[in-house]
Write an enzyme that holds these catalytic residues in place. Sequence first.
Site, PDB file in Angstrom:
ATOM      1  N   CYS A   1      -0.637   5.679  10.113  1.00 48.65           N
ATOM      2  CA  CYS A   1       0.524   4.948  10.629  1.00 48.65           C
ATOM      3  C   CYS A   1       0.077   3.723  11.411  1.00 48.65           C
ATOM      4  CB  CYS A   1       1.345   5.864  11.544  1.00 48.65           C
ATOM      5  SG  CYS A   1       2.164   7.207  10.687  1.00 48.65           S
TER       6      CYS A   1
ATOM      7  N   CYS B   1       3.326   8.493   1.461  1.00 48.10           N
ATOM      8  CA  CYS B   1       3.824   7.458   2.362  1.00 48.10           C
ATOM      9  C   CYS B   1       3.970   6.183   1.540  1.00 48.10           C
ATOM     10  CB  CYS B   1       2.851   7.262   3.513  1.00 48.10           C
ATOM     11  SG  CYS B   1       3.318   5.946   4.658  1.00 48.10           S
TER      12      CYS B   1
ATOM     13  N   CYS C   1       0.972  -2.729  15.603  1.00 48.22           N
ATOM     14  CA  CYS C   1       1.022  -2.331  14.199  1.00 48.22           C
ATOM     15  C   CYS C   1       0.455  -3.451  13.327  1.00 48.22           C
ATOM     16  CB  CYS C   1       2.465  -2.028  13.795  1.00 48.22           C
ATOM     17  SG  CYS C   1       2.700  -1.703  12.042  1.00 48.22           S
TER      18      CYS C   1
ATOM     19  N   CYS D   1       6.022  -5.457  15.709  1.00 47.18           N
ATOM     20  CA  CYS D   1       5.495  -4.583  16.756  1.00 47.18           C
ATOM     21  C   CYS D   1       4.018  -4.913  16.952  1.00 47.18           C
ATOM     22  CB  CYS D   1       5.680  -3.114  16.382  1.00 47.18           C
ATOM     23  SG  CYS D   1       7.414  -2.638  16.165  1.00 47.18           S
TER      24      CYS D   1
ATOM     25  N   CYS E   1       6.146  -6.872   7.147  1.00 47.85           N
ATOM     26  CA  CYS E   1       7.247  -6.360   7.967  1.00 47.85           C
ATOM     27  C   CYS E   1       7.675  -7.445   8.937  1.00 47.85           C
ATOM     28  CB  CYS E   1       6.799  -5.106   8.738  1.00 47.85           C
ATOM     29  SG  CYS E   1       8.115  -4.342   9.730  1.00 47.85           S
TER      30      CYS E   1
ATOM     31  N   GLU F   1       0.832  -1.198   0.000  1.00 46.70           N
ATOM     32  CA  GLU F   1       0.000   0.000   0.000  1.00 46.70           C
ATOM     33  C   GLU F   1       0.865   1.245   0.000  1.00 46.70           C
ATOM     34  OE1 GLU F   1      -3.859  -1.834   2.390  1.00 46.70           O
ATOM     35  OE2 GLU F   1      -2.638  -0.302   3.361  1.00 46.70           O
TER      36      GLU F   1
END
Length: 386
Positions: free
Chosen positions: A378, A130, A144, A141, A137, A117
């Site tokens: 975010c 962004c 997230c 975390c 990833c 994205e």
Amino acid sequence: MTDLPDPTRRPKPGELTFTAPRRGKPPQHLADFDEAGRKEAVEALGHKGFRAKQLSTHYFERFVDDAAEMTDLPAAGRAELVSAMLPRLMTPVRAVQADDGRTIKQVWRLFDGALVESVLMRYPHRVTMCISSQAGCGMNCPFCATGQEGLTRNLTTAEIVEQVVAGARMLRAGELAGGDEQSREQPLRVSNVVFMGMGEALANYRQAVNAIRRLTDPPPAGLGMSARGITMSTVGLVPAIDKLAAEGIPVTLALSLHAPDDELRNELVPINTRWTVDEALDAAYRYYEQTGRRVSIEYALIRDINDQAWRADLLGEKLSARGKGWVHVNPIPLNPTPGSKWTASRKGVEQQFVERLRAHGIPTTIRDTRGSDIDGACGQLAASTA
């Protein structure tokens, strides 16, 4: 084509993934090469070397990838040359708008079916994008959405760059709302790029840095962006921060800290078990010393988890102990993600946190969150097709 990893598999708590799964590679693209490499690639296809500059002009200045529009190239062999040097890397899956059309989140399907994205945002006098550097990833975390997906693979240089070029095409086509009459007649280019989409960019170091060079190289070698308009976000890969400082590209470093104490940060940002809070802050300060660029500290405020006044004081003490003028803190109200047990801090607590940091002499600004209602803010990017 290599099979995608099991989509039902989620990383275990605290599990870190630095090495992307082995997969087939996308076709090489003009943006994967520097100028000399483009010339060699074009010549290897049986064309004169100067055709590389013509192709670069079409791609980086005119944002064109349709052979029919490249009339300065000879008709004989034109389609084959363009197909070889400008292969399609991303296919649009869906676009979702927010903020009255001034924010657009785009989901892209890559050659192997992986999804990424990017988010295009218009602000007064600038357009920020962004972008993603990995599909998924590996930093895990827990607050997230991207981190909870795990790492599918690294993106190539061209796949990273193509997100920005696609954004520029959207601007030129007038697809992003807002702006005055002048900007509609002469659309702004993407002026700011933040590596805050999917992935830990410094875990895909070489491709991310090569992409920065394509973004900042003067046209037609690249997009001609100012390095000062580019922000590299990281959870704190200390050796890579030091390596980036030595590259000689004055991009802004954003350290995603989220806790000033090791006990909590070990849970919130598992990379802290490799490099502690103090080690990450020391690396950030070295980055400032070497580049002269003020560092941003990103801090997602999570209700009753990391928003206590004493943690604001501890953070302020740690930052001020390293000097003045080197850092700026961006507290970010936590953006909700599906199934998360955490939520954003209360407004009063948020304001107290900011005031405590400012009392230590630390410039602090609450982040203006865009696109949270379309899962484009975010920590929310999970590349859903739904």
